[in-house]
Write an enzyme that holds these catalytic residues in place. Structure first.
Site, PDB file in Angstrom:
ATOM      1  N   MET A  16     -11.737 -10.905  11.355  1.00 18.66           N
ATOM      2  CA  MET A  16     -11.978 -10.549   9.951  1.00 18.66           C
ATOM      3  C   MET A  16     -10.713  -9.863   9.454  1.00 18.66           C
ATOM      4  SD  MET A  16     -15.859  -9.236  10.588  1.00 18.66           S
ATOM      5  CE  MET A  16     -15.575  -9.014  12.344  1.00 18.66           C
TER       6      MET A  16
ATOM      7  N   MET B 127     -11.435  -6.172  12.752  1.00 15.07           N
ATOM      8  CA  MET B 127     -11.495  -5.827  11.320  1.00 15.07           C
ATOM      9  C   MET B 127     -10.227  -5.097  10.914  1.00 15.07           C
ATOM     10  SD  MET B 127     -15.357  -4.401  11.278  1.00 15.07           S
ATOM     11  CE  MET B 127     -16.747  -5.443  11.718  1.00 15.07           C
TER      12      MET B 127
ATOM     13  N   ASP C 244     -24.613 -14.367  13.174  1.00 15.98           N
ATOM     14  CA  ASP C 244     -24.049 -13.022  13.391  1.00 15.98           C
ATOM     15  C   ASP C 244     -24.480 -12.080  12.270  1.00 15.98           C
ATOM     16  OD1 ASP C 244     -22.471 -10.814  13.991  1.00 15.98           O
ATOM     17  OD2 ASP C 244     -20.549 -11.826  13.657  1.00 15.98           O
TER      18      ASP C 244
ATOM     19  N   MET D 157     -22.612 -16.141   8.955  1.00 16.27           N
ATOM     20  CA  MET D 157     -22.813 -14.692   8.809  1.00 16.27           C
ATOM     21  C   MET D 157     -24.163 -14.449   8.136  1.00 16.27           C
ATOM     22  SD  MET D 157     -20.253 -13.195  10.158  1.00 16.27           S
ATOM     23  CE  MET D 157     -20.853 -11.535   9.812  1.00 16.27           C
TER      24      MET D 157
ATOM     25  N   HIS E  21     -18.748 -10.812  22.284  1.00 18.94           N
ATOM     26  CA  HIS E  21     -18.316 -11.036  20.894  1.00 18.94           C
ATOM     27  C   HIS E  21     -17.419  -9.879  20.480  1.00 18.94           C
ATOM     28  CE1 HIS E  21     -18.728 -12.743  16.824  1.00 18.94           C
ATOM     29  NE2 HIS E  21     -18.873 -11.501  16.388  1.00 18.94           N
TER      30      HIS E  21
HETATM   31  C1  DX5 Z   1     -20.155  -7.749  11.274  1.00 16.24           C
HETATM   32  C2  DX5 Z   1     -19.805  -8.238  12.652  1.00 16.24           C
HETATM   33  C3  DX5 Z   1     -20.966  -8.354  13.553  1.00 16.24           C
HETATM   34  C4  DX5 Z   1     -21.653  -7.057  13.854  1.00 16.24           C
HETATM   35  C5  DX5 Z   1     -23.042  -7.355  14.301  1.00 16.24           C
HETATM   36  O1  DX5 Z   1     -19.053  -7.840  10.452  1.00 16.24           O
HETATM   37  O2  DX5 Z   1     -19.205  -9.512  12.563  1.00 16.24           O
HETATM   38  O3  DX5 Z   1     -20.613  -9.032  14.751  1.00 16.24           O
HETATM   39  O4  DX5 Z   1     -21.011  -6.324  14.837  1.00 16.24           O
HETATM   40  O5  DX5 Z   1     -23.720  -6.167  14.457  1.00 16.24           O
HETATM   41  P1  DX5 Z   1     -25.290  -6.074  14.321  1.00 16.24           P
HETATM   42  O6  DX5 Z   1     -25.884  -6.965  15.353  1.00 16.24           O
HETATM   43  O7  DX5 Z   1     -25.557  -4.644  14.542  1.00 16.24           O
HETATM   44  O8  DX5 Z   1     -25.653  -6.530  12.917  1.00 16.24           O
HETATM   45 ZN    ZN Z   2     -18.889 -10.739  14.395  1.00 15.57          ZN
END
Ligand code: DX5
Ligand code: ZN
Length: 224
Positions: free
Chosen positions: A69, A37, A176, A138, A33
């Site tokens: 994102m 960002m 996620d 999410m 994954h």
């Molecule tokens: C958050 C991301 C996630 C994040 C998950 O914006 O999309 O993929 O990396 O991390 P954990 O599992 O630590 O919450």
């Molecule tokens: Zn993610």
């Protein structure tokens, strides 16, 4: 149903990224994954298409699911198609024309995903369900790893599962944010079949042990 474990490399040690990716794949990960960002759509900055093409050039042929994102998203969809993404997942808020952006992904040869934030209703899903191969729920607000799982995401998972089942299409339902061995069973019971985990995996020394604990708890919750 086969369940996917999708380690988020956001939590990996970037000074040793290739080794980290190899280690989670050897430990039984199903996808990598890849969180992108932009410090605009979300308040954090991570990695771009260059890192993905470096992984491909280094010979990694595992499924890489890219979670974008970024806003606006369209131009970067092209860059990630070119860099070798298998799945590209986008937020409806990040594009003016969701139908066009999802079509751009599938016409570019990747699988298309749509992702819903904790406060975003699933309304648009029925309008574009024929265009998607993955629905991501999410369970934290996007932008950071290591946050706590938001329990209302379980209801949203159940709603999404129903819409997917009614559609009859082969669509992955991914969750996620804040996933760990203690709550992955609840997400599986609510209908998820792909589980992103960042800190829960990369925060441990033994990746195989934690991935196996995640799978055991999925199996216990789903009798699979
Ligand atoms: C958050 C991301 C996630 C994040 C998950 O914006 O999309 O993929 O990396 O991390 P954990 O599992 O630590 O919450
Ligand atoms: Zn993610």
């Amino acid at each position: 149903m086969n369940h996917w474990i999708c380690p988020s490399i956001l939590a990996a040690d970037f000074t040793r990224l290739g080794d980290e990716v190899r280690a989670v794949l050897d430990a039984g990960a199903d996808t990598i994954h890849f969180d992108v960002m932009d410090n605009h759509y979300v308040p954090n900055l991570s990695i771009g298409p260059l890192v993905l093409s470096s992984l491909r050039k280094a010979g990694f042929d595992a499924i890489i699911d890219v979670h974008l994102m970024v806003k606006p998203v369209d131009r970067l969809i092209g860059d990630f198609l070119e860099a070798g993404a298998d799945y590209i997942t986008i937020h409806p808020e990040s594009t003016e024309h969701l139908h066009r952006s999802l079509t751009q992904i599938s016409e570019g040869g990747a699988k298309a995903g749509i992702v819903f934030n904790p406060a975003t209703p699933l309304d648009v899903l029925s309008e574009v369900i024929d265009l998607v191969d993955l629905v991501l729920i999410m369970s934290v607000n996007p932008g950071f790893g290591g946050q706590s799982f938001i329990p209302s995401s379980l209801d949203k998972l159940r709603q999404a599962r129903e819409l997917i089942d009614v559609s009859g299409r082969d669509i992955r339902l991914q969750i996620d944010g804040g996933i760990k061995p203690t709550n992955i069973g609840d997400a599986a019971a609510a209908g998820a079949d792909a589980f992103v985990a960042g800190t829960a995996i990369f925060g441990q020394n033994d990746y195989a042990e934690v991935i196996s604990a995640l799978r055991t708890n999925i199996a216990a919750a789903t009798d699979s």
